[in-house]
Design an enzyme around this catalytic site. Structure first.
Site, short mmCIF file in Angstrom:
data_model
loop_
_atom_site.label_atom_id
_atom_site.label_comp_id
_atom_site.label_asym_id
_atom_site.label_seq_id
_atom_site.Cartn_x
_atom_site.Cartn_y
_atom_site.Cartn_z
N SER A 117 0.76 24.69 48.93
CA SER A 117 -0.41 23.92 49.37
C SER A 117 -1.58 24.84 49.67
O SER A 117 -1.39 25.98 50.12
CB SER A 117 -0.01 23.15 50.63
N TYR A 149 4.09 22.39 59.70
CA TYR A 149 4.16 22.06 58.27
C TYR A 149 3.54 23.19 57.43
O TYR A 149 4.17 23.69 56.49
CB TYR A 149 3.43 20.74 57.99
N LYS A 192 5.22 26.07 54.55
CA LYS A 192 4.78 26.39 53.18
C LYS A 192 4.60 27.91 53.02
O LYS A 192 4.98 28.49 52.01
CB LYS A 192 3.49 25.65 52.83
#
Ligand code: UDP
Length: 337
Positions: free
Chosen positions: A125, A150, A154
């Site tokens: 991302s 979150y 990643k």
């Protein structure tokens, strides 16, 4: 080629399964259906005419995952989408995010090593860049401290992949750093199915237009941008799906320049929240009820991609216009009635 797609009934996963089939590949889906439903398989079948083999398996369950690999000896590559993805929830339940996202990936890598599957495409991302110092942002921009568990997963997943690939002959990976995926398949047979109140802009816009939500709140109009609202790079989900297909082909054809390659998957265009609202109204003819509210905590002011490397090296380019993408999101919303 037979390609294992984890999270294959999810939003990006289902569109990728369709594009894999269109390109002549045979996808096999692994999904625990925690944020999708089995009916997505019917949508995929209506679009492609193919019944895809499906395993209701949680990627954190290594025994069950290993069984899928054992039953599919001819898997050539993995596209790993299965992960938890709600930024706000990750702040409240960090352990869920670390478990699902890190353990899931580690299990995939263990199985790849054991069953000698060499190619991995990983869903990363643009969140790894935080607020970039230079725009458009390139793949060489520094990784900034993550703003949420979150985002942190990643970043850590990218590191886990790099370390594992470096330690294991025959293993290689492509990390795709997505910008903001939006829209739905033009058929409106598959699309995004947010659970409860949508957190993302486009589902909130379409649900407001459909009368499900009363009013869209624009999170801040006092940013340092031309109209004061935040800027993002919104990428059509079908365009994004195609980037995965060219990535598996690239690995399988031995075209990689290094064992881990990273590509920004965006349009290269920045669009503000106000511009989205105006374009949506123009494309659909529906008036949106909206108001300006406070800034949302943790929001990045502006980010858009330099996708030159993906364009030149991967031979991939975003093709759809914002207008057709917003129209597809609206068509999908209307199909849900
Ligand atoms: N946004 C908004 N209202 C909403 C949801 C989102 O104004 O109800 C804005 C948000 O502040 C950001 C942009 O829309 O500037 C995209 O947000 P989204 O959550 O879709 O993606 P993000 O880039 O934050 O992952």
């Amino acid at each position: 080629m037979k390609i294992l797609v984890t999270g294959g009934t999810g939003y990006i996963g289902s569109h990728t399964v369709v594009e894999l089939i269109n390109a002549g590949h045979t996808p096999v889906i692994v999904d625990n259906l925690s944020n999708s439903n089995i009916g997505v398989l019917d949508g995929i079948k209506s679009i492609t005419g193919e019944s895809v083999s499906f395993y209701q398996v949680d990627v954190t369950d290594i025994q069950a995952l290993d069984k899928v690999f054992s039953e599919n000896h001819d898997i050539k590559g993995i596209i790993h989408f299965a992960a938890s993805k709600a930024v706000g929830e990750s702040v409240k339940e960090p352990l869920k995010y670390y478990r699902n996202n890190l353990v899931g990936l580690m299990n995939i890598l263990e199985c790849m090593k054991k069953h000698k599957v060499g190619s991995l495409v990983f869903s990363s991302s643009c969140t790894v860049y935080g607020q970039p110092d230079i725009l458009p942002v390139t793949e060489n921009a520094p990784i900034k401290p993550a703003l949420s568990p979150y985002g942190n997963t990643k970043q850590i997943c990218e590191e886990i992949i790099r370390d594992t690939v470096a330690s294991c002959e025959g293993l290689h990976a492509i990390l795709l750093r997505y910008f903001n995926p939006i829209g739905a398949h033009p058929s409106a047979l598959i699309g995004e199915l947010p659970l409860g109140v949508p957190q993302n802009l486009i589902p909130y816009v379409t649900q407001t237009a459909a009368g499900i939500r009363e009013c869209l709140t624009i999170f801040g109009d006092d940013y340092d941008t031309p109209d004061g609202s935040c800027i993002r790079d919104y990428i059509n989900v079908t365009d994004l799906a195609k980037a995965h297909v060219v990535s598996v082909d690239r690995m399988e054809n031995g075209k990689q320049e290094s064992d881990v390659e990273v590509f920004n998957i965006g349009t290269g265009r920045g669009t503000s929240v106000f511009e989205i609202v105006n374009m949506f109204e123009k494309v659909t003819g529906v008036k949106l009820n909206y108001k300006v509210g406070h800034r949302r905590e943790g929001d990045i002011e502006k980010v858009w991609a330099d996708a030159t490397i993906a364009n030149n090296t991967l031979g991939w380019k975003a093709e759809k216009t914002m207008e057709e993408t917003l129209a597809s999101a609206w068509k999908w919303q209307q199909s849900l009635k």
